[in-house]
Structure formats: C-alpha cells, structure tokens
Design a protein around this motif. Sequence first.
Motif, PDB file in Angstrom:
ATOM      1  N   VAL A   4      17.605 -15.132 -24.538  1.00 57.06           N
ATOM      2  CA  VAL A   4      17.514 -13.594 -24.487  1.00 57.06           C
ATOM      3  C   VAL A   4      15.926 -13.409 -24.097  1.00 57.06           C
ATOM      4  CG1 VAL A   4      17.628 -11.324 -25.007  1.00 57.06           C
ATOM      5  CG2 VAL A   4      19.373 -12.982 -25.625  1.00 57.06           C
ATOM      6  N   VAL A   5      15.735 -13.151 -22.955  1.00 57.27           N
ATOM      7  CA  VAL A   5      14.309 -12.800 -22.498  1.00 57.27           C
ATOM      8  C   VAL A   5      14.265 -11.025 -22.251  1.00 57.27           C
ATOM      9  CG1 VAL A   5      12.380 -13.197 -21.062  1.00 57.27           C
ATOM     10  CG2 VAL A   5      13.961 -15.138 -21.672  1.00 57.27           C
ATOM     11  N   MET A   6      13.042 -10.696 -22.747  1.00 55.23           N
ATOM     12  CA  MET A   6      13.046  -9.082 -22.420  1.00 55.23           C
ATOM     13  C   MET A   6      11.609  -8.623 -22.181  1.00 55.23           C
ATOM     14  SD  MET A   6      14.406  -5.830 -24.543  1.00 55.23           S
ATOM     15  CE  MET A   6      13.315  -6.083 -26.145  1.00 55.23           C
ATOM     16  N   TYR A   7      11.556  -8.000 -20.902  1.00 56.22           N
ATOM     17  CA  TYR A   7      10.058  -7.501 -20.500  1.00 56.22           C
ATOM     18  C   TYR A   7       9.960  -6.361 -21.258  1.00 56.22           C
ATOM     19  CZ  TYR A   7       9.517 -11.031 -17.012  1.00 56.22           C
ATOM     20  OH  TYR A   7       9.389 -12.316 -16.257  1.00 56.22           O
ATOM     21  N   SER A   8       8.926  -6.059 -21.957  1.00 55.69           N
ATOM     22  CA  SER A   8       9.054  -4.723 -22.687  1.00 55.69           C
ATOM     23  C   SER A   8       7.308  -4.319 -22.818  1.00 55.69           C
ATOM     24  CB  SER A   8       9.560  -4.977 -24.015  1.00 55.69           C
ATOM     25  OG  SER A   8       8.854  -5.763 -24.974  1.00 55.69           O
ATOM     26  N   THR A   9       7.328  -3.177 -23.438  1.00 57.72           N
ATOM     27  CA  THR A   9       6.177  -2.663 -23.810  1.00 57.72           C
ATOM     28  C   THR A   9       5.986  -2.191 -25.425  1.00 57.72           C
ATOM     29  OG1 THR A   9       6.476  -0.357 -23.316  1.00 57.72           O
ATOM     30  CG2 THR A   9       5.400  -1.708 -21.672  1.00 57.72           C
ATOM     31  N   ALA A  10       5.019  -1.918 -26.080  1.00 58.36           N
ATOM     32  CA  ALA A  10       4.946  -1.504 -27.223  1.00 58.36           C
ATOM     33  C   ALA A  10       5.573  -0.577 -27.737  1.00 58.36           C
ATOM     34  CB  ALA A  10       3.401  -1.481 -27.748  1.00 58.36           C
ATOM     35  N   PRO A  13      10.827   3.350 -26.030  1.00 65.22           N
ATOM     36  CA  PRO A  13      12.133   3.764 -26.932  1.00 65.22           C
ATOM     37  C   PRO A  13      13.481   2.904 -26.308  1.00 65.22           C
ATOM     38  CG  PRO A  13      11.354   5.662 -25.577  1.00 65.22           C
ATOM     39  CD  PRO A  13      10.357   4.628 -25.217  1.00 65.22           C
ATOM     40  N   TYR A  14      13.387   2.369 -24.894  1.00 62.84           N
ATOM     41  CA  TYR A  14      14.474   2.136 -24.603  1.00 62.84           C
ATOM     42  C   TYR A  14      14.608   0.654 -24.929  1.00 62.84           C
ATOM     43  CZ  TYR A  14      15.713   6.236 -21.978  1.00 62.84           C
ATOM     44  OH  TYR A  14      16.105   7.429 -21.712  1.00 62.84           O
ATOM     45  N   CYS A  15      13.216  -0.067 -24.981  1.00 61.66           N
ATOM     46  CA  CYS A  15      13.206  -1.233 -25.373  1.00 61.66           C
ATOM     47  C   CYS A  15      13.793  -1.711 -26.789  1.00 61.66           C
ATOM     48  CB  CYS A  15      11.624  -1.967 -25.226  1.00 61.66           C
ATOM     49  SG  CYS A  15      11.127  -1.831 -23.545  1.00 61.66           S
ATOM     50  N   ILE A  16      13.376  -0.598 -27.688  1.00 61.10           N
ATOM     51  CA  ILE A  16      13.852  -0.397 -29.213  1.00 61.10           C
ATOM     52  C   ILE A  16      15.327  -0.492 -29.111  1.00 61.10           C
ATOM     53  CG2 ILE A  16      13.568   0.412 -31.088  1.00 61.10           C
ATOM     54  CD1 ILE A  16      10.696   1.442 -30.353  1.00 61.10           C
ATOM     55  N   MET A  17      15.931   0.474 -28.401  1.00 64.40           N
ATOM     56  CA  MET A  17      17.207   0.450 -28.451  1.00 64.40           C
ATOM     57  C   MET A  17      17.900  -0.805 -27.719  1.00 64.40           C
ATOM     58  SD  MET A  17      18.013   4.613 -27.447  1.00 64.40           S
ATOM     59  CE  MET A  17      17.514   4.351 -25.775  1.00 64.40           C
TER      60      MET A  17
END
Length: 85
Positions: A4-10, A13-17
Amino acid sequence: MTRVVMYSTAFCPYCIMAERMLRARGVKEIEKIRIDLEPALRAEMMEKTGRRTVPQIYIGDTHVGGYDDLAKLDRNNGLVKLLAS
C-alpha cells in the motif's frame, strides 16, 4: 498482504482517515510519500494519477484514488478483496 502506497501531507485529515481505515482492515505497513516535504513528488503524483489532492492511494498496482474512493470501495466490500489479492 499487498503493498500500500499513499501520497500524503502532514496535516491532511483525509490522509489520517484513510490510514485509519486501512489499518482497521489489517494493513500493517503503508508507504507514505510526503508531497509537502518534496514538491517534485507532487508533480510526480499528478502525472501518475491525474489528480491534485491527497491522499492518493495505491494498493498493489491499482490506483484506488482518494479517501472518498477508498471509503466507497470499502462500502462495496472491495477493499478487503483488493488487499488480499
């Protein structure tokens, strides 16, 4: 289990969910690509996905999309199947 790979930022909130949902479905490792730390990675993400927002999630070679796409996949019982493939 599938990679599983996820592009995200710190502070997304959607990344956290998305991470919480994946962990609840048994994912132990999520390879996070932080586009806020390296702007060139945002360009890479946009080129690969055609999207500008985070998260952008890949399960194996499949681009799932963002959090809403992940949640829809989960509601349709596709997430567990995709993770098991």
